[in-house]
Design an enzyme around this catalytic site. Structure first.
Site, PDB file in Angstrom:
ATOM      1  N   TYR A  35       0.811  -1.218   0.000  1.00 55.81           N
ATOM      2  CA  TYR A  35       0.000   0.000   0.000  1.00 55.81           C
ATOM      3  C   TYR A  35       0.844   1.268   0.000  1.00 55.81           C
ATOM      4  O   TYR A  35       0.341   2.344  -0.346  1.00 55.81           O
ATOM      5  CB  TYR A  35      -0.915   0.058   1.236  1.00 55.81           C
ATOM      6  CG  TYR A  35      -1.864  -1.085   1.415  1.00 55.81           C
ATOM      7  CD1 TYR A  35      -2.199  -1.944   0.371  1.00 55.81           C
ATOM      8  CD2 TYR A  35      -2.448  -1.313   2.663  1.00 55.81           C
ATOM      9  CE1 TYR A  35      -3.072  -2.994   0.564  1.00 55.81           C
ATOM     10  CE2 TYR A  35      -3.327  -2.355   2.857  1.00 55.81           C
ATOM     11  CZ  TYR A  35      -3.627  -3.201   1.817  1.00 55.81           C
ATOM     12  OH  TYR A  35      -4.499  -4.246   2.021  1.00 55.81           O
ATOM     13  N   ILE A 214     -12.828  -4.119   7.468  1.00 52.29           N
ATOM     14  CA  ILE A 214     -11.864  -3.019   7.580  1.00 52.29           C
ATOM     15  C   ILE A 214     -12.225  -1.927   6.571  1.00 52.29           C
ATOM     16  O   ILE A 214     -11.638  -1.837   5.499  1.00 52.29           O
ATOM     17  CB  ILE A 214     -10.411  -3.505   7.407  1.00 52.29           C
ATOM     18  CG1 ILE A 214     -10.251  -4.457   6.208  1.00 52.29           C
ATOM     19  CG2 ILE A 214      -9.908  -4.183   8.664  1.00 52.29           C
ATOM     20  CD1 ILE A 214      -8.801  -4.804   5.901  1.00 52.29           C
ATOM     21  N   ARG A 216     -12.566   1.885   4.922  1.00 50.61           N
ATOM     22  CA  ARG A 216     -11.549   2.917   4.699  1.00 50.61           C
ATOM     23  C   ARG A 216     -12.238   4.228   4.359  1.00 50.61           C
ATOM     24  O   ARG A 216     -13.197   4.257   3.584  1.00 50.61           O
ATOM     25  CB  ARG A 216     -10.653   2.500   3.526  1.00 50.61           C
ATOM     26  CG  ARG A 216      -9.598   3.504   3.128  1.00 50.61           C
ATOM     27  CD  ARG A 216      -8.963   3.098   1.808  1.00 50.61           C
ATOM     28  NE  ARG A 216      -9.906   3.241   0.703  1.00 50.61           N
ATOM     29  CZ  ARG A 216      -9.830   2.578  -0.444  1.00 50.61           C
ATOM     30  NH1 ARG A 216      -8.894   1.676  -0.623  1.00 50.61           N
ATOM     31  NH2 ARG A 216     -10.713   2.786  -1.406  1.00 50.61           N
ATOM     32  N   SER A 217     -11.759   5.328   4.945  1.00 53.95           N
ATOM     33  CA  SER A 217     -12.281   6.648   4.627  1.00 53.95           C
ATOM     34  C   SER A 217     -11.287   7.691   5.099  1.00 53.95           C
ATOM     35  O   SER A 217     -10.572   7.482   6.082  1.00 53.95           O
ATOM     36  CB  SER A 217     -13.636   6.894   5.306  1.00 53.95           C
ATOM     37  OG  SER A 217     -14.088   8.219   5.060  1.00 53.95           O
ATOM     38  N   ALA A 218     -11.238   8.819   4.398  1.00 50.43           N
ATOM     39  CA  ALA A 218     -10.413   9.943   4.836  1.00 50.43           C
ATOM     40  C   ALA A 218     -11.255  10.988   5.548  1.00 50.43           C
ATOM     41  O   ALA A 218     -10.727  11.989   6.028  1.00 50.43           O
ATOM     42  CB  ALA A 218      -9.704  10.571   3.634  1.00 50.43           C
TER      43      ALA A 218
END
Length: 266
Positions: A35, A214, A216-218
């Site tokens: 990643y 799991i 994912r986000s900003a």
């Protein structure tokens, strides 16, 4: 291991994002050499002020480094980038494509655990046959299988195998990389429940049991929403409607030349 983890794939220089995730309550952080986010994860943990002992930290050794010496070096470099002496869970990220014997890789994985560099070990993106072989060859018990799972992909066969084998199923791409967000069935259930579509998708996974998604986000608001999924239960009918969304072409993570022969659902 916290039921819901925070994924960092495609988040780039993610130090501030990871610090935000920890500050809203995440205690399970998933990264990988592949990643390119290990350095950011290490910086984010340090910036957050959350003690390392309170964080379940996960990383992975990529398919390029599955020979014993390369594996050991990759683990050391990952720990250095993460600014830690150990990870809580270490995965083999994808099966070997260069003929590296699985026994050699499993030996290297077990050695990392025995040396205290990983508290638990597992495999990611292995099919059932490869996982069974890995369990047989690994001198240390495998704890987790990580694979793609969301309503568009039928993983019932793999989930049943994990339950029987005593493995936790860690589910990545729980939102099908955003493809779920326009789904009318999920949208209808979300509106009825006064929840976000993402919360419904995560609740569907968790409610099946033995699954640790799991997301994912900003976005800190979205991060917090994804943790807030333990105060409602989907009905049997809602679960069935979501299961019915499965599609023969629902898989997203399927890199040519690297993916194994996936297990077909019954």
């Amino acid at each position: 291991m916290p039921v819901i983890g925070f994924g960092t794939s495609q988040l780039g220089n993610c130090g501030e994002i990871v610090a935000n995730a920890l500050n809203v309550g995440y205690r399970h952080i998933d990264t990988a050499w592949q990643y390119g986010t290990e350095k950011g994860v290490g910086e984010g943990i340090k910036a957050s002020g959350v003690p390392r002992k309170d964080i379940f930290l996960v990383t992975k050794v990529s398919h390029e480094y599955l020979r014993a010496a390369a594996f050991a070096k990759s683990v050391e470099e990952s720990l250095e980038r993460l600014q830690t002496d150990y990870v809580d869970l270490l995965f083999v990220h994808w099966p070997a494509i260069d003929g590296t014997p699985l026994a050699e890789t499993m030996g290297a994985l077990a050695k990392a655990k025995r040396e205290g560099k990983a508290r638990h070990v597992g495999v990611a993106n292995f099919n059932i046959a490869l996982t069974e072989e890995a369990m047989r060859l690994c001198p240390e018990p495998l704890a987790v299988l990580q694979a793609e799972y969301h309503p568009y992909l039928d993983q019932s066969k793999v989930l049943a195998f994990c339950r029987k084998a005593g493995l936790i199923f860690m589910a990545y791409c729980p939102f099908a990389r955003g493809r779920l967000f326009g789904d009318p069935v999920l949208g209808e259930i979300a509106r009825k429940r006064g929840k976000s579509l993402a919360q419904v998708a995560l609740r569907w996974l968790i409610q099946q049991g033995n699954i640790a998604p799991i997301p994912r986000s900003a976005n800190p608001q979205h991060m917090a929403e994804s943790l807030d999924v333990f105060n409602f239960t989907l009905t049997d009918d809602e679960m069935k409607r979501i299961f019915a969304l499965k599609s023969p072409d629902g898989r997203i993570a399927n890199p040519a030349g690297r993916a194994p022969a996936w297990d077909k659902a019954p």
